[in-house]
Design a protein around this motif. Structure first.
Motif, PDB file in Angstrom:
ATOM      1  N   UNK A 109     108.774  -3.620  58.942  1.00  0.00           N
ATOM      2  CA  UNK A 109     108.612  -3.380  60.376  1.00  0.00           C
ATOM      3  C   UNK A 109     108.669  -4.723  61.103  1.00  0.00           C
ATOM      4  N   UNK A 110     109.393  -4.792  62.204  1.00  0.00           N
ATOM      5  CA  UNK A 110     109.496  -6.008  63.002  1.00  0.00           C
ATOM      6  C   UNK A 110     108.496  -5.938  64.147  1.00  0.00           C
ATOM      7  N   UNK A 111     107.687  -6.985  64.318  1.00  0.00           N
ATOM      8  CA  UNK A 111     106.698  -7.015  65.382  1.00  0.00           C
ATOM      9  C   UNK A 111     107.302  -7.681  66.617  1.00  0.00           C
ATOM     10  N   UNK A 112     107.027  -7.147  67.775  1.00  0.00           N
ATOM     11  CA  UNK A 112     107.656  -7.645  68.991  1.00  0.00           C
ATOM     12  C   UNK A 112     107.075  -8.971  69.453  1.00  0.00           C
ATOM     13  N   UNK A 113     105.767  -9.203  69.251  1.00  0.00           N
ATOM     14  CA  UNK A 113     105.170 -10.435  69.763  1.00  0.00           C
ATOM     15  C   UNK A 113     104.265 -11.133  68.750  1.00  0.00           C
ATOM     16  N   UNK A 118     104.636  -6.206  52.413  1.00  0.00           N
ATOM     17  CA  UNK A 118     106.067  -6.381  52.615  1.00  0.00           C
ATOM     18  C   UNK A 118     106.508  -6.497  54.048  1.00  0.00           C
ATOM     19  N   UNK A 119     105.576  -6.442  55.006  1.00  0.00           N
ATOM     20  CA  UNK A 119     105.952  -6.481  56.420  1.00  0.00           C
ATOM     21  C   UNK A 119     106.457  -7.858  56.815  1.00  0.00           C
ATOM     22  N   UNK A 120     107.214  -7.914  57.903  1.00  0.00           N
ATOM     23  CA  UNK A 120     107.770  -9.177  58.374  1.00  0.00           C
ATOM     24  C   UNK A 120     107.743  -9.217  59.899  1.00  0.00           C
ATOM     25  N   UNK A 121     107.916 -10.403  60.463  1.00  0.00           N
ATOM     26  CA  UNK A 121     107.930 -10.572  61.911  1.00  0.00           C
ATOM     27  C   UNK A 121     108.992 -11.586  62.292  1.00  0.00           C
ATOM     28  N   UNK A 122     109.503 -11.473  63.499  1.00  0.00           N
ATOM     29  CA  UNK A 122     110.476 -12.438  63.997  1.00  0.00           C
ATOM     30  C   UNK A 122     109.796 -13.726  64.454  1.00  0.00           C
ATOM     31  N   UNK A 123     108.504 -13.660  64.749  1.00  0.00           N
ATOM     32  CA  UNK A 123     107.778 -14.831  65.212  1.00  0.00           C
ATOM     33  C   UNK A 123     107.305 -15.674  64.041  1.00  0.00           C
ATOM     34  N   UNK A 124     107.036 -16.950  64.324  1.00  0.00           N
ATOM     35  CA  UNK A 124     106.603 -17.849  63.261  1.00  0.00           C
ATOM     36  C   UNK A 124     105.133 -17.671  62.927  1.00  0.00           C
ATOM     37  N   UNK A 125     104.352 -17.079  63.837  1.00  0.00           N
ATOM     38  CA  UNK A 125     102.915 -16.968  63.624  1.00  0.00           C
ATOM     39  C   UNK A 125     102.437 -15.557  63.918  1.00  0.00           C
ATOM     40  N   UNK A 126     101.730 -14.960  62.974  1.00  0.00           N
ATOM     41  CA  UNK A 126     101.128 -13.645  63.141  1.00  0.00           C
ATOM     42  C   UNK A 126      99.631 -13.845  63.356  1.00  0.00           C
ATOM     43  N   UNK A 127      99.142 -13.456  64.524  1.00  0.00           N
ATOM     44  CA  UNK A 127      97.750 -13.716  64.904  1.00  0.00           C
ATOM     45  C   UNK A 127      96.910 -12.464  64.693  1.00  0.00           C
ATOM     46  N   UNK A 128      95.875 -12.590  63.870  1.00  0.00           N
ATOM     47  CA  UNK A 128      94.930 -11.496  63.650  1.00  0.00           C
ATOM     48  C   UNK A 128      93.831 -11.619  64.695  1.00  0.00           C
ATOM     49  N   UNK A 129      93.537 -10.562  65.453  1.00  0.00           N
ATOM     50  CA  UNK A 129      92.570 -10.672  66.565  1.00  0.00           C
ATOM     51  C   UNK A 129      91.184 -11.113  66.107  1.00  0.00           C
ATOM     52  N   UNK A 168     106.025 -10.957  54.592  1.00  0.00           N
ATOM     53  CA  UNK A 168     107.048 -11.980  54.819  1.00  0.00           C
ATOM     54  C   UNK A 168     106.695 -12.911  55.977  1.00  0.00           C
ATOM     55  N   UNK A 169     105.439 -12.981  56.365  1.00  0.00           N
ATOM     56  CA  UNK A 169     105.055 -13.818  57.497  1.00  0.00           C
ATOM     57  C   UNK A 169     105.202 -15.296  57.169  1.00  0.00           C
ATOM     58  N   UNK A 198     102.951 -13.941  48.926  1.00  0.00           N
ATOM     59  CA  UNK A 198     103.620 -13.989  50.231  1.00  0.00           C
ATOM     60  C   UNK A 198     104.659 -15.109  50.154  1.00  0.00           C
ATOM     61  N   UNK A 199     105.920 -14.780  49.903  1.00  0.00           N
ATOM     62  CA  UNK A 199     106.906 -15.784  49.500  1.00  0.00           C
ATOM     63  C   UNK A 199     107.316 -16.751  50.598  1.00  0.00           C
ATOM     64  N   UNK A 200     107.084 -16.408  51.875  1.00  0.00           N
ATOM     65  CA  UNK A 200     107.505 -17.275  52.965  1.00  0.00           C
ATOM     66  C   UNK A 200     106.335 -17.895  53.725  1.00  0.00           C
TER      67      UNK A 200
END
Length: 302
Positions: A131-135, A152-163, A178-179, A199-201
């Motif tokens: 799934x691609x995250x928008x922000x 296995x999830x991934x995002x287009x952004x370089x940083x995934x922020x957990x609230x 894939x974060x 988490x390979x990346x």
């Protein structure tokens, strides 16, 4: 039961047992009574024609859910209900088990792939792979992330922020995701086993301070579980302006608050080889810093 297409649960029912209505081939609609508190594991799993689920008393005149007692949705409760595209989760819900909506149209739709529960007591539901995250962010108010939720999830952004509201990262919550970078909540107490394993990346793990990302583990963290970061091979590297991976001199400081580091916790993190250990640490389990191809430097207190 394969001829049944609609089910309405009476208000007097409090529990739907594990597998209670699983595999009903022609079931299209379910309305729970206002008294149901628990949906057991796989309660409606493999109902492949199910399109409508109402988790409480339904006001047909105003087309709204007016009352619900539902507190817990069990693991795989709606697993493989492939036509289920939307669902309203009552504010009464306190937890949602792993894979609850896996292989549904909810989890495979990038715009509605995560379900938020209520306003003050929310729980992150599972996503399907890739799934691609928008922000790169989750909605504020989520209190926990379930097992294998972002596997296995991934995002287009370089940083995934957990609230900051998140208190629990359950077992293997980000397994093989894939974060590139993950910002942990600053008040997190525990990183459970396999949370970020393989988490390979993953290049960066840290937290937000004054709106800036800080590499490291948050103060107040007490427990790092077995294989929590095992085989995060790129952790500690950086990306230069040309997009190439580069070494950086960096030491991961274990916070003073940490009491236990589980076995294999940082094993085979090939590019993260410097660790600073606090004097307050009580337990380092077997091969917590094992690296078969490089020397690992562990700075111990005097």
């Amino acid at each position: 039961c394969n001829t049944v297409t609609q089910i309405t649960i009476p208000d007097s029912v409090k529990l739907i047992n594990a597998g209670g209505f699983g595999g009903m081939a022609n079931l299209t609609s379910v309305i729970l009574g206002s008294g149901v508190e628990v949906l057991g594991e796989q309660a409606f799993a493999y109902c492949q024609k199910l399109t409508t689920v109402i988790l409480g008393h339904w006001d047909w005149d105003n087309e709204t859910m007016t009352e619900s007692s539902l507190k817990r949705i069990g693991k795989q409760a709606f697993y493989a209900c492939k036509l289920l595209a939307s669902i309203e989760i009552p504010e009464t819900v306190e937890s949602i088990g792993g894979y609850a909506f896996r292989q549904t149209a909810i989890s495979s739709n990038a715009s509605t792939g995560i379900v938020y529960v209520g306003t003050d007591n929310m729980w992150a539901v599972d996503w399907d792979i890739n799934i691609l995250f928008s922000d790169g962010r989750l909605k504020d108010g989520i209190v926990g992330i379930s097992e294998y939720a972002f596997m296995g999830a991934m995002t287009l952004n370089s940083l995934f922020v957990i609230p900051e509201s998140v208190q629990y990262l359950n077992r293997a919550a980000f397994y093989k995701s894939q974060f590139l970078g993950i910002a942990l909540p600053s008040n997190l107490k525990r990183i459970e086993e396999y949370t970020f394993c393989e988490c390979p990346q993953l290049l960066d793990i840290g937290y937000m301070k004054d709106s800036e990302f800080v590499f490291g583990l948050p103060e107040g963290l007490e427990y790092i579980g077995q294989s929590a970061f095992e085989s995060c091979a790129f952790l500690g590297l950086t990306v230069d302006e040309a997009g190439y991976l580069q070494d950086r001199e960096i030491t991961l400081t274990i916070p003073d608050s940490v009491k236990t580091i589980g076995k294999f916790a940082f094993s085979n993190c090939n590019n993260l080889t410097d660790f600073s250990i606090p004097p307050t640490l009580k337990t380092i389990e077997d091969r917590a810093f094992f690296e078969k191809n490089k020397d690992v430097i562990v700075y111990l207190p005097d």
